[in-house]
Design a protein around this motif. Sequence first.
Motif, mmCIF file in Angstrom:
data_model
loop_
_atom_site.group_PDB
_atom_site.id
_atom_site.type_symbol
_atom_site.label_atom_id
_atom_site.label_comp_id
_atom_site.label_asym_id
_atom_site.label_seq_id
_atom_site.Cartn_x
_atom_site.Cartn_y
_atom_site.Cartn_z
ATOM 1 N N SER A 73 0.834 -1.198 0.000
ATOM 2 C CA SER A 73 0.000 0.000 0.000
ATOM 3 C C SER A 73 0.872 1.253 0.000
ATOM 4 O O SER A 73 2.069 1.189 0.301
ATOM 5 C CB SER A 73 -0.885 -0.040 1.242
ATOM 6 O OG SER A 73 -1.132 1.248 1.719
ATOM 7 N N CYS A 74 0.257 2.402 -0.328
ATOM 8 C CA CYS A 74 1.019 3.656 -0.380
ATOM 9 C C CYS A 74 1.081 4.293 0.982
ATOM 10 O O CYS A 74 1.606 5.386 1.128
ATOM 11 C CB CYS A 74 0.384 4.619 -1.354
ATOM 12 S SG CYS A 74 -1.074 5.403 -0.691
ATOM 13 N N THR B 113 -9.065 0.827 -2.519
ATOM 14 C CA THR B 113 -9.313 0.489 -3.917
ATOM 15 C C THR B 113 -8.209 -0.387 -4.482
ATOM 16 O O THR B 113 -8.458 -1.287 -5.284
ATOM 17 C CB THR B 113 -9.420 1.783 -4.727
ATOM 18 O OG1 THR B 113 -10.368 2.620 -4.093
ATOM 19 C CG2 THR B 113 -9.850 1.516 -6.140
ATOM 20 N N CYS B 114 -6.969 -0.121 -4.061
ATOM 21 C CA CYS B 114 -5.831 -0.866 -4.592
ATOM 22 C C CYS B 114 -6.011 -2.362 -4.446
ATOM 23 O O CYS B 114 -5.707 -3.121 -5.362
ATOM 24 C CB CYS B 114 -4.569 -0.489 -3.837
ATOM 25 S SG CYS B 114 -3.872 1.026 -4.386
ATOM 26 N N GLY C 240 -12.433 2.811 -1.615
ATOM 27 C CA GLY C 240 -12.057 4.172 -1.250
ATOM 28 C C GLY C 240 -10.566 4.316 -1.374
ATOM 29 O O GLY C 240 -9.835 3.335 -1.251
ATOM 30 N N CYS C 241 -10.109 5.543 -1.631
ATOM 31 C CA CYS C 241 -8.670 5.715 -1.826
ATOM 32 C C CYS C 241 -8.190 6.948 -1.086
ATOM 33 O O CYS C 241 -8.048 7.990 -1.673
ATOM 34 C CB CYS C 241 -8.328 5.832 -3.303
ATOM 35 S SG CYS C 241 -6.573 6.082 -3.603
ATOM 36 N N PRO C 242 -7.929 6.859 0.202
ATOM 37 C CA PRO C 242 -8.225 5.742 1.094
ATOM 38 C C PRO C 242 -9.652 5.824 1.612
ATOM 39 O O PRO C 242 -10.244 6.888 1.588
ATOM 40 C CB PRO C 242 -7.231 5.972 2.235
ATOM 41 C CG PRO C 242 -7.056 7.445 2.277
ATOM 42 C CD PRO C 242 -7.202 7.940 0.876
ATOM 43 N N CYS D 268 -3.878 4.172 3.268
ATOM 44 C CA CYS D 268 -4.866 3.345 3.959
ATOM 45 C C CYS D 268 -4.457 3.115 5.406
ATOM 46 O O CYS D 268 -5.303 3.081 6.294
ATOM 47 C CB CYS D 268 -5.018 2.013 3.247
ATOM 48 S SG CYS D 268 -5.927 2.148 1.713
#
Lengths: 143, 333
Positions: free
Chosen positions: A20-21, A87-88, A117-119, A24
């Motif tokens: 993840s980035c 969403t990822c 959701g992102c996030p 989240c």
Amino acid sequence: MKIPSSFNRSLWVFHLNTGSCNGCEIEIVATITPRYDPERFGIRLVGSPRHADVLLVTGPVTRKMAPRARRVYEQMADPKVVMCIGTCGQSGGVFFDSYNLEGPVDQVLPVDVYVPGCPPRPEAIIFGVVKALEKLERLEAQQ
Amino acid sequence: MIETLPAILIGAVLVAVFSIIIGLLLMGFDRIVAARMQARIGPPLTQPFIDIRKLLAKENVVPENAIPWLFNLAPVIALASAITILFYLPIAGFAPVLSGGGDLILVMYLLTLPALALVAGGFASGSPYATVGAQREMVTMIAYEFPLAIVVVAIAWRLAAEGISLPFSLATIGANPVWGLVGPLGAIGLLILLVVLLIVTPAELSRVPFDTPEAETELAGGILVEYSGKNLALFSLTQGVKTVAMASLVVALFFPYRLAAIAGISGFLGAVIDLLFYILLITLVTFISVSVIRVAMARFRINQVVSVYWIYLAIAGLGGLLLVMVDQIMGVV
Ligand code: SF4
């Protein structure tokens, strides 16, 4: 396996980042702040997958993380639930055509609840937990 | 004193059930109080019971590279030894179940047993995290043992200086509350010793700031990392019973008072009042030495744990001991 009724009042959560980035993660941390206080419902973050009932997976699964994610899932004691946050994890999100992706989370693990959701907002994550509880109750009723 | 074997057995079962229930309630109380201090609502009081029921229903995983018999035996030993401590401590003014057989020194040794079982379980689980946790637990044990010994010796010494026989016996300590024997200087010394004992308690229970062996964020649960299901439930029960045992030890050493005896109430009503007063006291001790410290502080590093106990608390404890001694000598002169 019989699911006891105490299960849904004592969900212990293990969080796993599979690429993840970190957006989240920040929202998950926001969810456990005093403002939302999920401990009211017995929800707790735990440090070891062995203690956990729920696996929170964030991010798409990278090639390096895929075997590790499977291992963490196998380390958890039954009965267990997998929640995919963001969403990822559902489609790959902004990383969808990246060269080092194994794929969305459900290519690797059996996902029970998706929270898009992102996030996703903390409210959405809590709603996802409620959905997971509903699913558990449904399974309980089927037995 | 309870003598016959059946009476001892009945007493043992009663104490075991009582300590498990009160221990879990104390843990629930601690979680609520901690939540309130953080401006949260917190879980219900019965949350530990729910957790235990859930854990008992879950799968019990034994890792592939664990030593199965030791891995499964450790939680049982831990719980059994934690309950055994309470057989020697007076609960609510009732004589201890095994009152004839042991004194404070034995209790001090018994207190290390649950921790040793935890260490054995940690090493047996074959996980590097658990191994590091087990080593830290041993270091913590060595660290807090010294201040604890100072407190125990100080109280026993004061009773012995009074010419009382069997100063290490818990019945003697219960019969002669130590506050009544000392002058103002000694009272200050005792107060210091009480604080030392209250700070030893969280380490004995591996709670924040001395939960270095279980450090959730660095060691992923440390010693308990590989435990799940039934075994983890047993360790949670041990945690609760140990809380009761440590709080009872503090109460037995420093507050061996019985409300009913002071108020002159006897019989069944007196026993009930004593029990409630005792529960109130151990709740108070838990509140101070577990909840308040845990919310107010962050976790120590393992080398800091050692220096806190060996340097600061040992000096404080020796100071307290010295004050008690000076007080006694001045009293004689
Ligand atoms: S869903 Fe958005 S916030 Fe979450 S990991 Fe993907 S890009 Fe980051």
